[in-house]
Scaffold this motif. Structure first.
Motif, PDB file in Angstrom:
ATOM      1  N   PHE A  27     -33.480 -18.726   8.183  1.00  0.00           N
ATOM      2  CA  PHE A  27     -33.978 -18.626   7.018  1.00  0.00           C
ATOM      3  C   PHE A  27     -32.906 -18.592   5.968  1.00  0.00           C
ATOM      4  CE2 PHE A  27     -37.431 -17.377   9.377  1.00  0.00           C
ATOM      5  CZ  PHE A  27     -38.677 -17.958   8.787  1.00  0.00           C
ATOM      6  N   VAL A  50     -32.764 -17.344   2.180  1.00  0.00           N
ATOM      7  CA  VAL A  50     -33.387 -16.733   1.260  1.00  0.00           C
ATOM      8  C   VAL A  50     -32.520 -17.168  -0.028  1.00  0.00           C
ATOM      9  CG1 VAL A  50     -34.451 -14.708   0.181  1.00  0.00           C
ATOM     10  CG2 VAL A  50     -34.476 -15.279   2.607  1.00  0.00           C
ATOM     11  N   HIS A  51     -33.119 -17.683  -1.127  1.00  0.00           N
ATOM     12  CA  HIS A  51     -32.456 -17.855  -2.395  1.00  0.00           C
ATOM     13  C   HIS A  51     -33.169 -17.266  -3.605  1.00  0.00           C
ATOM     14  CE1 HIS A  51     -29.822 -19.792  -5.182  1.00  0.00           C
ATOM     15  NE2 HIS A  51     -30.708 -20.273  -6.025  1.00  0.00           N
ATOM     16  N   ALA A  75     -35.623  -9.474  -3.321  1.00  0.00           N
ATOM     17  CA  ALA A  75     -35.093 -10.480  -2.323  1.00  0.00           C
ATOM     18  C   ALA A  75     -34.575  -9.992  -1.158  1.00  0.00           C
ATOM     19  CB  ALA A  75     -34.022 -11.355  -3.120  1.00  0.00           C
ATOM     20  N   VAL A 120     -37.446  -9.248   1.101  1.00  0.00           N
ATOM     21  CA  VAL A 120     -37.765 -10.639   1.924  1.00  0.00           C
ATOM     22  C   VAL A 120     -36.835 -10.729   2.973  1.00  0.00           C
ATOM     23  CG1 VAL A 120     -37.995 -13.060   1.676  1.00  0.00           C
ATOM     24  CG2 VAL A 120     -38.922 -11.408  -0.294  1.00  0.00           C
ATOM     25  N   ARG A 121     -35.471 -10.574   2.647  1.00  0.00           N
ATOM     26  CA  ARG A 121     -34.635 -10.756   3.827  1.00  0.00           C
ATOM     27  C   ARG A 121     -35.039  -9.725   4.825  1.00  0.00           C
ATOM     28  NH1 ARG A 121     -31.463 -11.522  -0.792  1.00  0.00           N
ATOM     29  NH2 ARG A 121     -30.533 -13.650  -0.987  1.00  0.00           N
ATOM     30  N   ILE A 125     -38.058 -10.795   6.878  1.00  0.00           N
ATOM     31  CA  ILE A 125     -37.473 -11.935   7.872  1.00  0.00           C
ATOM     32  C   ILE A 125     -36.894 -11.355   9.276  1.00  0.00           C
ATOM     33  CG2 ILE A 125     -36.136 -14.035   8.029  1.00  0.00           C
ATOM     34  CD1 ILE A 125     -36.894 -14.522   5.096  1.00  0.00           C
ATOM     35  N   VAL A 145     -31.473 -14.340   8.932  1.00  0.00           N
ATOM     36  CA  VAL A 145     -31.335 -14.865   7.401  1.00  0.00           C
ATOM     37  C   VAL A 145     -29.841 -15.116   7.557  1.00  0.00           C
ATOM     38  CG1 VAL A 145     -31.391 -13.935   5.263  1.00  0.00           C
ATOM     39  CG2 VAL A 145     -32.890 -13.058   6.660  1.00  0.00           C
ATOM     40  N   GLY A 200     -36.635 -20.183   1.765  1.00  0.00           N
ATOM     41  CA  GLY A 200     -37.204 -19.180   1.051  1.00  0.00           C
ATOM     42  C   GLY A 200     -36.924 -19.244  -0.362  1.00  0.00           C
ATOM     43  N   TRP A 241     -42.743 -16.774  -1.848  1.00  0.00           N
ATOM     44  CA  TRP A 241     -43.253 -15.370  -1.247  1.00  0.00           C
ATOM     45  C   TRP A 241     -44.767 -15.450  -0.972  1.00  0.00           C
ATOM     46  CZ3 TRP A 241     -42.273 -11.805   1.722  1.00  0.00           C
ATOM     47  CH2 TRP A 241     -42.919 -10.584   1.802  1.00  0.00           C
TER      48      TRP A 241
END
Length: 126
Positions: free
Chosen positions: A18, A20-21, A37, A40-41, A44, A51, A65, A115
């Protein structure tokens, strides 16, 4: 972890990668932050995904993401000071990078999840 069909992160046979940005708004206060963020990382990673770092599409990515889309910066006034210039270019860079990554992911047919979609496709959505 135990529901592979409904979990976009976990697979017993493969570790999904993934990117994640951006900034995310996960705590329902409507404010997107870098700390969210990181949350979220972490979700995951704890769910079995990997990540990867960066803000450009890589050939080994499985999912992108995307956080909350940054607003397009307003034009600078003719008498803008140094602080306004700095803020403008930071906002413009964030806006342009987000749009370029989204476009590149769509062109490469790499799934893009925000999200809400990530929650729906993982244990978070239960």
């Amino acid at each position: 972890k135990d529901d592979v069909i409904a979990n976009v992160i976990y697979s017993p046979d493969y570790r999904y990668r993934f990117l994640v940005h951006g900034k995310f708004a996960v705590d329902k206060d409507g404010i997107a932050t870098a700390a969210e963020a990181e949350y979220v990382r972490g979700r995951i990673s704890s769910g079995g995904g990997q990540v990867v770092e960066g803000d450009r599409l890589r050939g080994d990515l499985d999912v992108v993401g995307m956080g909350v889309m940054p607003g397009k910066p307003l034009d600078l006034p003719p008498d803008a000071d140094e602080g306004q210039f700095t803020s403008y270019f930071d906002q413009k860079r964030a806006y342009d990078t987000y749009n370029a990554l989204f476009t590149d992911a769509q062109t490469a047919r790499v799934p893009v999840l925000n999200w809400n979609r990530m929650q729906a496709l993982t244990i978070e959505g239960r």
